[in-house]
Scaffold this active site. Sequence first.
Site, PDB file in Angstrom:
ATOM      1  N   GLN A 189      -4.479  -1.624   9.726  1.00  0.00           N
ATOM      2  CA  GLN A 189      -4.381  -2.944   9.108  1.00  0.00           C
ATOM      3  C   GLN A 189      -4.931  -4.021  10.049  1.00  0.00           C
ATOM      4  OE1 GLN A 189      -3.481  -3.433   5.973  1.00  0.00           O
ATOM      5  NE2 GLN A 189      -3.686  -5.650   6.066  1.00  0.00           N
ATOM      6  N   LYS A 194       0.842  -1.207   0.000  1.00  0.00           N
ATOM      7  CA  LYS A 194       0.000   0.000   0.000  1.00  0.00           C
ATOM      8  C   LYS A 194       0.872   1.249   0.000  1.00  0.00           C
ATOM      9  CE  LYS A 194      -3.700  -2.530   2.343  1.00  0.00           C
ATOM     10  NZ  LYS A 194      -4.392  -2.851   3.613  1.00  0.00           N
ATOM     11  N   ASP A 226     -10.914   2.522   4.316  1.00  0.00           N
ATOM     12  CA  ASP A 226     -11.273   1.102   4.249  1.00  0.00           C
ATOM     13  C   ASP A 226     -12.787   0.918   4.062  1.00  0.00           C
ATOM     14  OD1 ASP A 226      -9.405  -0.981   4.296  1.00  0.00           O
ATOM     15  OD2 ASP A 226      -8.998  -0.729   6.440  1.00  0.00           O
TER      16      ASP A 226
HETATM   17  N1  GUN Z   1      -6.596  -7.136   6.221  1.00  0.00           N
HETATM   18  C1  GUN Z   1      -6.961  -7.890   5.152  1.00  0.00           C
HETATM   19  N2  GUN Z   1      -7.657  -7.142   4.280  1.00  0.00           N
HETATM   20  C2  GUN Z   1      -7.721  -5.903   4.808  1.00  0.00           C
HETATM   21  C3  GUN Z   1      -8.320  -4.686   4.353  1.00  0.00           C
HETATM   22  O1  GUN Z   1      -8.933  -4.584   3.298  1.00  0.00           O
HETATM   23  N3  GUN Z   1      -8.156  -3.617   5.170  1.00  0.00           N
HETATM   24  C4  GUN Z   1      -7.507  -3.698   6.354  1.00  0.00           C
HETATM   25  N4  GUN Z   1      -7.418  -2.602   7.098  1.00  0.00           N
HETATM   26  N5  GUN Z   1      -6.953  -4.802   6.801  1.00  0.00           N
HETATM   27  C5  GUN Z   1      -7.069  -5.898   6.019  1.00  0.00           C
END
Ligand code: GUN
Length: 275
Positions: free
Chosen positions: A92, A48, A115
């Site tokens: 995350q 990211k 998100d």
């Molecule tokens: N862990 C796995 N997928 C995601 C996601 O889309 N967002 C976040 N914040 N954590 C994740």
Amino acid sequence: MIELTGAPAAESLLQQARDRMQNLPVVPHLHVVRLGEDPASVSYVRLKDKKAREIGLQSTVHVLPEDTTEAALLALIDNLNGSRDAHGILVQLPLPSHIHAQTVLERIAPEKDVDGFHPRNVGKLWLGQEALLPCTPAGILAMCDHYQIPLSGKHVVIVGRSNIVGKPLAALMLSRDATVTVAHSRTSNLPEIARTADVLVAAVGRAGTITPDMVKPGAVVLDVGVNRKDGKLVGDVDPAVREIASALTPVPGGIGPMTVAHLMLNTVVAAERQQ
Ligand code: GUN
């Protein structure tokens, strides 16, 4: 069988993000928070951050120790919520078990919730109101649009009912006039239901869940799974499904890049709405 690779579809989302950034008086700033050293989380957060910098966004990763208290994490979020230099905030997941994830997600200011996990954004999604959309489901729709996969009137079967993929994807598919079935680990006749799908989405998190007998010949199969098997990344779909489906997303290189690209777009959209 057509391989639905993510790269070209992701590129159109990224181009949209770049174009919209040009019209902003600020460079949008994404803040990603990671606790501990879970290897998958380390890898996702790195992707990211890298993509954000690549397209010219500002990106800050906040790495906190595994034993960070919930209070300390909430204090960081409060700080970012109040900062004019934070346009997008992402914590995350998964979080360590001593932290209540829902409390944390609800603390993020909804207008910075890139998100799309805050209850206000979830509610708006289901009501069909403008919201920040969860990145994987929105990326899946963008993938379908890029490859001109028809959804209106089609039967979309989603296997998996997580808050991150299955449930929000059901809402988005309904908004495109698909007929939606959400199946899961307790579904008693999964193969029969899956075989009625025009578009079959596998979002379970277990390798080999979708076997050839579960796929209607010619169906489109979207594999959202990311599993480690013998040191290799594999999806939820058995490779033999290639012989049955008309189109299939690879793992890696299918839905994954769409998720990251949509996060970039969300960060720009969030910054636009904060002007
Ligand atoms: N862990 C796995 N997928 C995601 C996601 O889309 N967002 C976040 N914040 N954590 C994740």
